[in-house]
Design an enzyme around this catalytic site. Structure first.
Site, PDB file in Angstrom:
ATOM      1  N   HIS A   1       3.491   1.832   2.094  1.00 12.26           N
ATOM      2  CA  HIS A   1       4.087   2.236   3.364  1.00 12.26           C
ATOM      3  C   HIS A   1       5.597   2.028   3.351  1.00 12.26           C
ATOM      4  O   HIS A   1       6.114   1.135   2.678  1.00 12.26           O
ATOM      5  CB  HIS A   1       3.424   1.531   4.565  1.00 12.26           C
ATOM      6  CG  HIS A   1       3.747   0.080   4.722  1.00 12.26           C
ATOM      7  ND1 HIS A   1       2.795  -0.913   4.610  1.00 12.26           N
ATOM      8  CD2 HIS A   1       4.897  -0.567   5.024  1.00 12.26           C
ATOM      9  CE1 HIS A   1       3.343  -2.090   4.832  1.00 12.26           C
ATOM     10  NE2 HIS A   1       4.625  -1.902   5.081  1.00 12.26           N
TER      11      HIS A   1
ATOM     12  N   GLU B   1       1.816   4.153   7.432  1.00 11.98           N
ATOM     13  CA  GLU B   1       0.723   3.732   6.580  1.00 11.98           C
ATOM     14  C   GLU B   1       0.101   4.931   5.849  1.00 11.98           C
ATOM     15  O   GLU B   1       0.185   6.069   6.311  1.00 11.98           O
ATOM     16  CB  GLU B   1      -0.362   3.052   7.423  1.00 11.98           C
ATOM     17  CG  GLU B   1       0.106   1.794   8.154  1.00 11.98           C
ATOM     18  CD  GLU B   1       0.107   0.554   7.287  1.00 11.98           C
ATOM     19  OE1 GLU B   1       0.233   0.677   6.044  1.00 11.98           O
ATOM     20  OE2 GLU B   1      -0.017  -0.555   7.837  1.00 11.98           O
TER      21      GLU B   1
ATOM     22  N   ASN C   1       0.818  -1.218   0.000  1.00  9.07           N
ATOM     23  CA  ASN C   1       0.000   0.000   0.000  1.00  9.07           C
ATOM     24  C   ASN C   1       0.854   1.272   0.000  1.00  9.07           C
ATOM     25  O   ASN C   1       0.336   2.367   0.187  1.00  9.07           O
ATOM     26  CB  ASN C   1      -0.971   0.010   1.183  1.00  9.07           C
ATOM     27  CG  ASN C   1      -0.262   0.004   2.535  1.00  9.07           C
ATOM     28  OD1 ASN C   1       0.970   0.050   2.597  1.00  9.07           O
ATOM     29  ND2 ASN C   1      -1.028  -0.052   3.609  1.00  9.07           N
TER      30      ASN C   1
END
Length: 242
Positions: free
Chosen positions: A138, A143, A136
């Site tokens: 990160h 995050e 994603n």
């Protein structure tokens, strides 16, 4: 940003280890920012072998880990403390007192974050920060979010991140829900960043991170703002780059 693509994992591992070895040979007191997960294992293996051959020493270096799970004792088989001991720090000549990892079992996690940041500040800049890349976007455990923390902080892990890390645990429900991680600000202060990514499943996020818009929805895209980033990719991870 210097992007290098390799045909084999062996070539990638040797290149990554060579960059770190070269730094330590020219600056034995280098401050290293280290990452965990499956991505750096081959590079660490090459570093251990280079050390075994007497070509590099970690004796005067200092190591700071990016992150640690909340709630895992250092001796837990899935803790990042254990990971680093098994794959690098316990296999080279770096003194234990020069190895720093956030404590995920501190009674006061906010105070532990402040302690870690203070320790980092004592050393000034990290000379080389090794990073992997999450599906994603990160980096560390920073995050995707509307805003990002600059310093070390407590983070709730996304389900996608927990699912990706479930392979390191006996059962998926054993993956911790929270972690302590260096902030993006700390990462970007490093003199050099070495980003390593492997696999076709990372090709889309590699393209977003390196060539897409700079946004906190993809924390790794902020690396585009750094003056000295070296990216090591296998051919699959780099398959969508223009």
């Amino acid at each position: 940003m210097n992007i290098l693509t390799f045909r084999t994992q062996e070539e990638l591992n040797k290149a990554g280890a060579g960059i770190i070895t070269g730094l330590l040979q020219t600056n034995p007191r280098a401050v290293l920012g280290l990452a965990t997960g499956s991505t750096p294992i081959g590079i660490y293996r090459e570093l251990v072998e280079t050390h075994r051959q007497g070509l590099v020493s970690f004796a005067k270096a200092t190591a700071f880990n990016l992150d640690e799970y909340v709630g895992l004792e250092p001796g837990h088989p899935a803790s990042y403390y254990t990971f680093m001991q098994e794959h690098l720090l316990g296999l080279v000549d770096i003194p234990p007192q020069q190895c720093h990892i956030p404590s995920g079992i501190a009674s006061d996690l906010q105070a532990e974050c402040a302690r870690y940041d203070s320790l980092l500040e004592q050393y000034g800049q990290i000379d080389l920060q090794l990073l992997g890349l999450g599906h994603n976007g990160h980096i560390g455990f920073n995050e995707p979010d509307a805003t990002l923390e600059g310093g070390t902080h407590l983070v709730e892990l996304k389900e996608s991140t927990r699912s990706a890390n479930a392979r390191f645990f006996d059962k998926p429900e054993q993956v911790p829900t929270h972690a302590l991680t260096m902030g993006v600000g700390t990462i970007l202060k490093a003199k050099m960043i070495l980003l390593v990514v492997r696999g076709a499943d990372k090709a889309e996020i590699v393209q977003r991170a390196l060539q897409g818009p700079i946004t906190t929805d993809c924390p790794a895209s902020l690396l585009q703002t750094h003056p000295h980033v070296v990216v090591l990719l296998d051919s699959e991870a780099g398959g969508l780059l223009k």
